[in-house]
Design a protein around this motif. Sequence first.
Motif, PDB file in Angstrom:
ATOM      1  N   HIS A  90       2.612  10.928  -5.753  1.00  0.00           N
ATOM      2  CA  HIS A  90       2.783   9.642  -5.090  1.00  0.00           C
ATOM      3  C   HIS A  90       1.972   8.583  -5.825  1.00  0.00           C
ATOM      4  O   HIS A  90       0.755   8.706  -5.914  1.00  0.00           O
ATOM      5  CB  HIS A  90       2.351   9.725  -3.626  1.00  0.00           C
ATOM      6  N   SER A 150      -1.933   8.922  -4.980  1.00  0.00           N
ATOM      7  CA  SER A 150      -2.324   9.225  -3.607  1.00  0.00           C
ATOM      8  C   SER A 150      -2.076  10.701  -3.283  1.00  0.00           C
ATOM      9  O   SER A 150      -1.047  11.260  -3.640  1.00  0.00           O
ATOM     10  CB  SER A 150      -1.507   8.358  -2.660  1.00  0.00           C
ATOM     11  N   ILE A 151      -3.031  11.313  -2.640  1.00  0.00           N
ATOM     12  CA  ILE A 151      -2.842  12.651  -2.072  1.00  0.00           C
ATOM     13  C   ILE A 151      -3.057  12.490  -0.560  1.00  0.00           C
ATOM     14  O   ILE A 151      -4.190  12.315  -0.118  1.00  0.00           O
ATOM     15  CB  ILE A 151      -3.864  13.653  -2.640  1.00  0.00           C
ATOM     16  N   PRO A 152      -1.965  12.478   0.229  1.00  0.00           N
ATOM     17  CA  PRO A 152      -2.149  12.289   1.671  1.00  0.00           C
ATOM     18  C   PRO A 152      -3.118  13.328   2.237  1.00  0.00           C
ATOM     19  O   PRO A 152      -2.982  14.522   1.969  1.00  0.00           O
ATOM     20  CB  PRO A 152      -0.735  12.489   2.231  1.00  0.00           C
ATOM     21  N   GLY A 153      -4.093  12.851   2.960  1.00  0.00           N
ATOM     22  CA  GLY A 153      -5.081  13.756   3.534  1.00  0.00           C
ATOM     23  C   GLY A 153      -6.359  13.821   2.714  1.00  0.00           C
ATOM     24  O   GLY A 153      -7.401  14.220   3.212  1.00  0.00           O
ATOM     25  N   LYS A 154      -6.277  13.457   1.440  1.00  0.00           N
ATOM     26  CA  LYS A 154      -7.467  13.478   0.583  1.00  0.00           C
ATOM     27  C   LYS A 154      -7.897  12.055   0.223  1.00  0.00           C
ATOM     28  O   LYS A 154      -9.067  11.728   0.210  1.00  0.00           O
ATOM     29  CB  LYS A 154      -7.189  14.246  -0.714  1.00  0.00           C
ATOM     30  N   GLY A 155      -6.919  11.218  -0.145  1.00  0.00           N
ATOM     31  CA  GLY A 155      -7.260   9.847  -0.508  1.00  0.00           C
ATOM     32  C   GLY A 155      -6.484   9.388  -1.729  1.00  0.00           C
ATOM     33  O   GLY A 155      -5.459   9.973  -2.086  1.00  0.00           O
ATOM     34  N   GLU A 156      -6.992   8.330  -2.338  1.00  0.00           N
ATOM     35  CA  GLU A 156      -6.312   7.719  -3.469  1.00  0.00           C
ATOM     36  C   GLU A 156      -7.279   7.619  -4.633  1.00  0.00           C
ATOM     37  O   GLU A 156      -8.481   7.505  -4.442  1.00  0.00           O
ATOM     38  CB  GLU A 156      -5.863   6.303  -3.122  1.00  0.00           C
ATOM     39  N   LEU A 159       0.821  -1.218   0.000  1.00  0.00           N
ATOM     40  CA  LEU A 159       0.000   0.000   0.000  1.00  0.00           C
ATOM     41  C   LEU A 159       0.856   1.270   0.000  1.00  0.00           C
ATOM     42  O   LEU A 159       0.336   2.374  -0.014  1.00  0.00           O
ATOM     43  CB  LEU A 159      -0.923   0.008   1.228  1.00  0.00           C
ATOM     44  N   LYS A 160       2.173   1.074   0.016  1.00  0.00           N
ATOM     45  CA  LYS A 160       3.071   2.223   0.091  1.00  0.00           C
ATOM     46  C   LYS A 160       3.294   2.829  -1.303  1.00  0.00           C
ATOM     47  O   LYS A 160       3.391   2.104  -2.284  1.00  0.00           O
ATOM     48  CB  LYS A 160       4.406   1.759   0.664  1.00  0.00           C
TER      49      LYS A 160
END
Lengths: 353, 264
Positions: free
Chosen positions: B85, B42-48, B5-6
């Motif tokens: 990402h 992926s946008i950390p804080g928003k989702g994938e 998941l990374k």
Amino acid sequence: MSVSPCSAQSLLAHEGKPLNSVMASDRRGERLGKILRKDQLKPLFQALQRKGSLYAPVKTDMVRFQEITTPEDVDAIDFSGHAFFPPKKYLLPNEEELFAIREGELRETVAELDQQFIVNVRMCDLNAVGILDNLYLDPEYPDPYYRAKRDATTFIGLNCVHELDEYCFCGSMDLQREYDLLLHDLGEAYYVDVRSDKGMALVEGLPDAEDDFTPPLPRTSKVLDPKGLWPFYADKWWAGDNELCVGCQRCTTLCPTCFCFDVKDDLDLDDLSSGKRLRVIDSCHSPDFTRVAGGHDFRASRLQRYRHRVMHKLQYYKDEFKRSMCTGCGRCIRYCHSKIDFVKTINEEFVHE
Amino acid sequence: MNNYLKHTPVKILSKTWESPDTVTFKVDWQVQHDPGQFVNISIPGKGESPISFCSWNPDYCEFNVRVVGNVTEAISELEPGGTMHVRGPYGRGYPMRCFKGNHLLFIGGGCGVAPLKGIIEYVQHHREDFEGADLYFGYRSRDDILFKHLLDAWKSEFFLHVTIDRDAGEFQYSCPTGFVTEAIKHAQIDPNGKIVFLCGPPVMMDKTIPLLLEKGFHEDQLWVSAERHMKCCTGKCGHCMINGKYACKDGPVFRYDEIKGVTE
């Protein structure tokens, strides 16, 4: 004779070792059966408490799995009921942190796990673990979060000598002997069926069973006809049960094998650049489950969603893994608001004219 | 154990707005993949968000993103020089080696054209392997046309036919106003030796496939790309399951006879 509490050393010996190797090998020449006198059970559970966390069903307002924290609480462990919630939560929590979000970046969070011992698990729920393993430990994309919990967990089953109630139908399902230890009540004592090194490490001090005996799999009066469901895919076969379904998602919440999840980012309200990326258990009965960005919903009707759950349990999973995803625990029928009984429907109504 | 998941950080080389709501990112990432496969951005804080490759080039990757929700909006706000990402590639793409010697027919609608562009670039890199290609692309309006800067090159190399649902007006590549399905209906197409790639909204697929079968195409000549709600992209989370098949793992590319008749 005294119970040999597992030594910390023998537990540590399995840490970091892939479970499959622990489960499958190293049984050379070992007797697989041990005898545990009933008065030895409490000291065994108390020994487990000293090694890690002990979880067991306890009857309060209902039977539910909970942590047994003090040595005295061992007396409260239930031996007669069927837990409302399955012990699935110890491998797949309702909500689990995958990553920490710090300053807009994802950071891996590796939790240090203590050993956990889950005792008095019924055959249906023990089988659910193998079903989850197929998904979460698939060789191409093994799930490290699940793996860590799985490796730290020892399952000690309690065999059902009598069926627990009229909703159980595990006797008609393809049950496997997948557990570390299984206690089978012989009256004065328990026969302990040993299926892994992890399990053996806990009971190696006990006397071997003299007779060559394998605990029988549970029998139930309710049975599911093992017919294939593909010929019954058309809407008309599902319309009756769908009329009754209110889409409350109780069945998926209580199912020991429902594994679907959603991924959500949860931000701290006082610092929007920090938070957590979570895995949250999801339900295919939710109307949002198949909705894509832009609004199209691939399973827009409740009938499609209801059918998907049952087809997934009894057909789709079997097509992929050659084994039913339903273990016959009966929870989705026992606790259904509308008393929908898919076993009855399949047995009685899924018949070609 | 490797954490599937990374995400991998990749550098954004350029960003091009194709239409008012669609943007193409070119990123510095050399990853082996088949046309039709996809990644999770992926946008950390928003989702994938699952996004398909819209390029085929050993030196870089391109992703075409249509702004339809929170995550795609956040992706569209990324800028060249910054980091994207990604994790992947995922899924089963088009088995291009199986189509050697065939003539290829591309039928795309709206942002469904993006993954087809990946196959077109594969064909351009392996030109001698294929007889040729016909491109039929449909868009809602002139503003929605994607990859406008490539149309000249595509027209000179292949047969290109662009349809616009409404108000086509004067447009050098287009035919009369109408759906791409109309264009297919009236086109003289000999099914012999042809492979068809379809990607577009469900309504376009549902209408085009019967037309092709009427023209004499066999089901195993048609390849479709399925869009579904995907989260994990690795056959676990269950969202993208279509009658027991995972769009993310068994697809997103399916030969039509593999998923015909699915109702969900």
